[in-house]
Write an enzyme that holds these catalytic residues in place. Structure first.
Site, PDB file in Angstrom:
ATOM      1  N   ASN A 184     -19.140  -2.982  72.995  1.00 49.60           N
ATOM      2  CA  ASN A 184     -19.162  -2.920  71.540  1.00 49.60           C
ATOM      3  C   ASN A 184     -20.607  -2.787  71.133  1.00 49.60           C
ATOM      4  O   ASN A 184     -21.431  -3.601  71.548  1.00 49.60           O
ATOM      5  CB  ASN A 184     -18.562  -4.214  70.976  1.00 49.60           C
ATOM      6  CG  ASN A 184     -18.818  -4.370  69.493  1.00 49.60           C
ATOM      7  OD1 ASN A 184     -18.891  -3.390  68.766  1.00 49.60           O
ATOM      8  ND2 ASN A 184     -18.952  -5.599  69.047  1.00 49.60           N
ATOM      9  N   GLY A 185     -20.930  -1.758  70.364  1.00 50.21           N
ATOM     10  CA  GLY A 185     -22.292  -1.688  69.865  1.00 50.21           C
ATOM     11  C   GLY A 185     -22.931  -0.343  70.072  1.00 50.21           C
ATOM     12  O   GLY A 185     -22.259   0.660  70.303  1.00 50.21           O
TER      13      GLY A 185
ATOM     14  N   CYS B 299     -16.829  -1.852  67.473  1.00 50.68           N
ATOM     15  CA  CYS B 299     -15.596  -1.795  68.213  1.00 50.68           C
ATOM     16  C   CYS B 299     -15.162  -3.230  68.423  1.00 50.68           C
ATOM     17  O   CYS B 299     -15.897  -4.154  68.101  1.00 50.68           O
ATOM     18  CB  CYS B 299     -15.798  -1.136  69.577  1.00 50.68           C
ATOM     19  SG  CYS B 299     -16.488   0.534  69.466  1.00 50.68           S
TER      20      CYS B 299
ATOM     21  N   LEU C  62     -14.141   2.170  67.455  1.00 48.03           N
ATOM     22  CA  LEU C  62     -14.605   2.866  66.260  1.00 48.03           C
ATOM     23  C   LEU C  62     -15.521   3.963  66.782  1.00 48.03           C
ATOM     24  O   LEU C  62     -16.557   3.688  67.382  1.00 48.03           O
ATOM     25  CB  LEU C  62     -15.383   1.925  65.331  1.00 48.03           C
ATOM     26  CG  LEU C  62     -15.943   2.600  64.076  1.00 48.03           C
ATOM     27  CD1 LEU C  62     -14.839   2.935  63.093  1.00 48.03           C
ATOM     28  CD2 LEU C  62     -16.975   1.708  63.386  1.00 48.03           C
ATOM     29  N   ALA C  63     -15.129   5.199  66.587  1.00 44.10           N
ATOM     30  CA  ALA C  63     -15.859   6.302  67.215  1.00 44.10           C
ATOM     31  C   ALA C  63     -17.002   6.768  66.320  1.00 44.10           C
ATOM     32  O   ALA C  63     -16.770   7.296  65.233  1.00 44.10           O
ATOM     33  CB  ALA C  63     -14.898   7.446  67.494  1.00 44.10           C
TER      34      ALA C  63
ATOM     35  N   LEU D  20     -26.916   0.568  52.869  1.00 39.41           N
ATOM     36  CA  LEU D  20     -26.582  -0.435  51.862  1.00 39.41           C
ATOM     37  C   LEU D  20     -27.841  -0.673  51.046  1.00 39.41           C
ATOM     38  O   LEU D  20     -28.909  -0.901  51.609  1.00 39.41           O
ATOM     39  CB  LEU D  20     -26.136  -1.741  52.517  1.00 39.41           C
ATOM     40  CG  LEU D  20     -24.904  -1.691  53.412  1.00 39.41           C
ATOM     41  CD1 LEU D  20     -24.502  -3.110  53.816  1.00 39.41           C
ATOM     42  CD2 LEU D  20     -23.744  -0.985  52.729  1.00 39.41           C
TER      43      LEU D  20
ATOM     44  N   SER E 169     -28.582  -1.446  57.174  1.00 40.22           N
ATOM     45  CA  SER E 169     -28.679  -2.550  56.227  1.00 40.22           C
ATOM     46  C   SER E 169     -29.937  -3.394  56.461  1.00 40.22           C
ATOM     47  O   SER E 169     -30.552  -3.312  57.516  1.00 40.22           O
ATOM     48  CB  SER E 169     -27.406  -3.395  56.384  1.00 40.22           C
ATOM     49  OG  SER E 169     -27.356  -4.389  55.402  1.00 40.22           O
TER      50      SER E 169
ATOM     51  N   ARG F  86     -19.784 -16.915  50.023  1.00 35.84           N
ATOM     52  CA  ARG F  86     -20.153 -16.362  48.714  1.00 35.84           C
ATOM     53  C   ARG F  86     -20.744 -14.957  48.849  1.00 35.84           C
ATOM     54  O   ARG F  86     -20.415 -14.049  48.091  1.00 35.84           O
ATOM     55  CB  ARG F  86     -21.216 -17.241  48.060  1.00 35.84           C
ATOM     56  CG  ARG F  86     -20.729 -18.572  47.580  1.00 35.84           C
ATOM     57  CD  ARG F  86     -21.945 -19.354  47.117  1.00 35.84           C
ATOM     58  NE  ARG F  86     -21.594 -20.674  46.629  1.00 35.84           N
ATOM     59  CZ  ARG F  86     -22.516 -21.571  46.276  1.00 35.84           C
ATOM     60  NH1 ARG F  86     -23.803 -21.272  46.362  1.00 35.84           N
ATOM     61  NH2 ARG F  86     -22.151 -22.749  45.828  1.00 35.84           N
TER      62      ARG F  86
ATOM     63  N   THR G 144     -22.504 -20.580  51.775  1.00 38.87           N
ATOM     64  CA  THR G 144     -23.386 -19.473  51.388  1.00 38.87           C
ATOM     65  C   THR G 144     -22.903 -18.154  51.990  1.00 38.87           C
ATOM     66  O   THR G 144     -22.931 -17.110  51.335  1.00 38.87           O
ATOM     67  CB  THR G 144     -24.824 -19.757  51.853  1.00 38.87           C
ATOM     68  OG1 THR G 144     -25.136 -21.096  51.500  1.00 38.87           O
ATOM     69  CG2 THR G 144     -25.801 -18.830  51.192  1.00 38.87           C
TER      70      THR G 144
END
Ligand SMILES: *[C@@H]1O[C@H](CO)[C@@H](O)[C@H](O)[C@H]1NC(C)=O
Length: 597
Positions: free
Chosen positions: A84-85, A2, A60-61, A251, A358, A336, A333
């Site tokens: 947030n989190g 969020c 963001l739900a 991921l 991830s 990239r 870095t």
């Protein structure tokens, strides 16, 4: 993820404050495209609130999408929270409360309200939270605000000060840069409050026994290696992140770290008694990239629904300015490696997936970077891991969070779970050290990250095929395909003249770029984020894969290279080793063999 944003003690009239609140918060909407919530607290002299405040939340739900809206407000209306989190242990925390509390929503973040009621604006309030979070809390009864950021800085957070004495807090720099004369990142593992003895000071709440101040040089941890303990801790870290009310995935680069994450998720799903949706996995690379091939092999093995995306050099290069704007960095870095991730996030979102697990952090925890081969002793090895962890919020945490959040996808990172760190960082660093070379027998040989590989080496019931479990590290920028970094260097070569580069110090006295590529990113960064405060939120550029001065001393040949990527660290010896020019090999370093103990 969020986006959270607040203005405290504003000199603006309430109506203008509301407008400013909305305008600034809108710049975070990519992080939370599902809903917005704004709350203005009016000044009221009779209640000792001399200035108005504003708190905003872009949502963001993921948990309780039906009713978990924010800012959350306590039952009596006196406390407002924008968070947030994810707080993975919220159910346990509800149980541990002294006064029973009935949650009004299914949002994990609601637990902040009763915790605050019990502990007040203290270190104890945050100490037991497990997860990634940054939150802004306002208590009207005391005209008090209380801000906190998670232990590692997995979620981004900035704080700034206006000329009129106001204080700004925001998930990303872009929403406060135009308003504040002075701002900085909010230190990970800290709280900040405007009242009490420590008013206006950052106080550290995260004080793990293995590095209470997150500084190197402390006593060495001494725990013996126990494969089961490490495995169980990691499994718990991964599976507690499977909490979601919306579709999610993993991921998968095909490297060790992401493959372990995927394997643990896949195993948990396949062994559940109740039905559970199949696991989605995602990879990106240039056509033919090593990661695409490796990830496919892992996905086939685990039986995931695999999505492999390719991008072209042009698509990557075209998005660089956008990546810099989203990531808010000029670190070479990071840029990239962020670009493919940023492109992939968009595709993931297009698939209807809102959350991914991830593998970030494993290289810091276990000393997985190739230059760790050169660590002269356990103390140096350990100190370097602590240093790397303490800076991760400026590198891989920032990369992963902002590249994914740019498209409204939330990344979760089990290797940085505080309980897992407690196990992995208390391990005697001797156990993590790389042992190889002509004088080490095959049985004693340990390649990088042996400690975690060995923990998942269970031949009777394997998590991963041996060639993945014992595959040696691919630096991300190489894993996505070899043309990528070269292409970026070529563009910089064309755009930045020798004259410009020779006088870089005049134009950029702070963190002067050491390559034309770095110079180019710096110029783009400056367009979006002008000024000294902005450039100081980014760490300096003289490093190899964000390594430190300490590592430079381990081998003087490191410090002679200008290329900040890890790929020329010279100890790379995978099947793709031919790619590395002979002159970047460290003299005398024998080509290591894939070693399994
Ligand atoms: C899967 O993970 C959940 C969440 O942590 C856990 O409660 C459950 O026991 C796990 N199931 C299996 C079969 O491992």
């Amino acid at each position: 993820m969020c986006g959270i944003f607040a203005i405290f003690s504003s000199s603006l009239p309430e109506a203008d404050l509301r407008k400013e609140l909305i305008a600034c918060s809108q710049k975070l909407r990519h992080r939370g495209p599902d809903w917005s919530g704004y709350k203005v607290i009016e000044a009221d002299e009779s209640k000792n609130i001399p200035h108005p405040h504003g708190i905003a939340h872009e949502r963001l739900a993921i948990m309780d999408p039906e009713s978990g809206e924010q800012p959350l407000v306590s039952a009596d209306g006196s406390v407002v929270v924008a968070a947030n989190g994810e707080i993975y242990n919220y159910k346990e925390l509800y149980h541990e409360l002294k006064d029973p509390y009935t949650p009004q929503t299914g949002s994990d973040c609601e637990v902040i309200l009763p915790l605050y009621a019990e502990h007040g604006p203290t270190l104890d309030m945050v100490r037991n939270l497990r997860g990634m979070f940054s939150f802004i809390l306002y208590d009207r009864d005391a005209d008090l605000y209380f801000i906190a950021r998670d232990h590692m800085g997995i979620t981004p957070l900035y704080i700034g000060w206006g000329n009129d004495g106001s204080v700004y807090v925001a998930s990303e720099m872009k929403s406060l840069i135009d308003e504040c004369t002075k701002f900085q990142w909010f230190p990970p593992g800290h709280i900040y409050c405007n009242k009490g003895e420590k008013a206006g000071q950052f106080q550290r709440w995260y004080t793990p026994n293995w590095a209470p101040e997150m500084l190197p040089g402390g006593p060495l941890p001494k725990n013996h290696y126990q494969a089961d303990v490490i495995r169980h801790a990691f499994e718990r870290a991964v599976t507690r992140r499977m909490m979601s009310d919306v579709p999610w995935g993993v991921l998968l680069s095909g490297g060790l770290d992401s493959s372990l994450v995927a394997a643990v998720c896949a195993r948990n799903i396949s062994r559940r008694s109740t039905s559970f949706p199949k696991l989605h996995s995602f990879t990106i690379g240039l056509p033919g990239a090593p990661d695409l091939i490796a990830a496919k092999r892992v996905a086939d093995q685990l039986g995931t629904i695999h999505h492999a995306y390719t991008y072209t050099l042009e698509e990557g290069a075209d998005s660089i300015p956008d990546v810099i704007r989203c990531l808010e960095t000029y670190d070479v870095t990071t840029i990239r490696a962020s670009t493919p991730m940023y492109l992939m996030a968009r595709k993931i979102k297009a698939m209807g997936i809102k959350m991914v697990i991830s593998g970030e952090g494993a290289d810091e925890v276990f000393g997985g970077y190739l230059y760790f081969h050169k660590a002269p002793n356990a103390q140096e090895f350990f100190d370097e891991t602590v240093d790397k962890l303490s800076r991760l919020h400026m590198y891989d945490c920032l990369r992963c969070n902002k590249a994914m959040s740019a498209w409204g996808v939330e990344p979760r990172v089990p290797f940085l779970d505080a309980d897992f760190l407690q196990v992995a960082m208390n391990l005697d660093p001797e156990e993590k050290m790389i042992r190889k070379g002509p004088n080490v027998s095959k049985a004693d040989t340990r390649i990088e990250k042996w400690a975690i590989r060995k923990a998942f080496d269970t031949p009777e019931d394997p998590y991963l095929p041996d060639e993945i479990l014992w595959r040696q590290k691919e630096q991300f920028s190489d894993g996505v395909g070899y043309g990528w970094v070269d292409h970026l260097k070529e563009i910089a070569e064309k755009e930045i003249s020798d004259q410009m580069f020779a006088t870089a110090k005049n134009r950029f006295p702070h963190n002067t770029p050491t390559t034309k590529e770095g110079y180019r990113y710096r110029m783009i960064f400056e367009q979006f984020f002008p000024g000294e405060a902005a450039e100081r939120t980014v760490p300096g550029g003289k490093s190899i894969a964000c390594s430190t001065e300490r590592a430079m001393k381990w081998d003087e040949s490191f410090s002679k290279r200008a290329d900040p990527s890890g790929r020329s660290a010279g100890v790379h010896d995978s099947a793709y080793g031919d790619h590395f020019e002979a002159d970047t090999k460290i003299a005398g370093e024998p080509p290591s063999k894939k070693a399994k103990n």
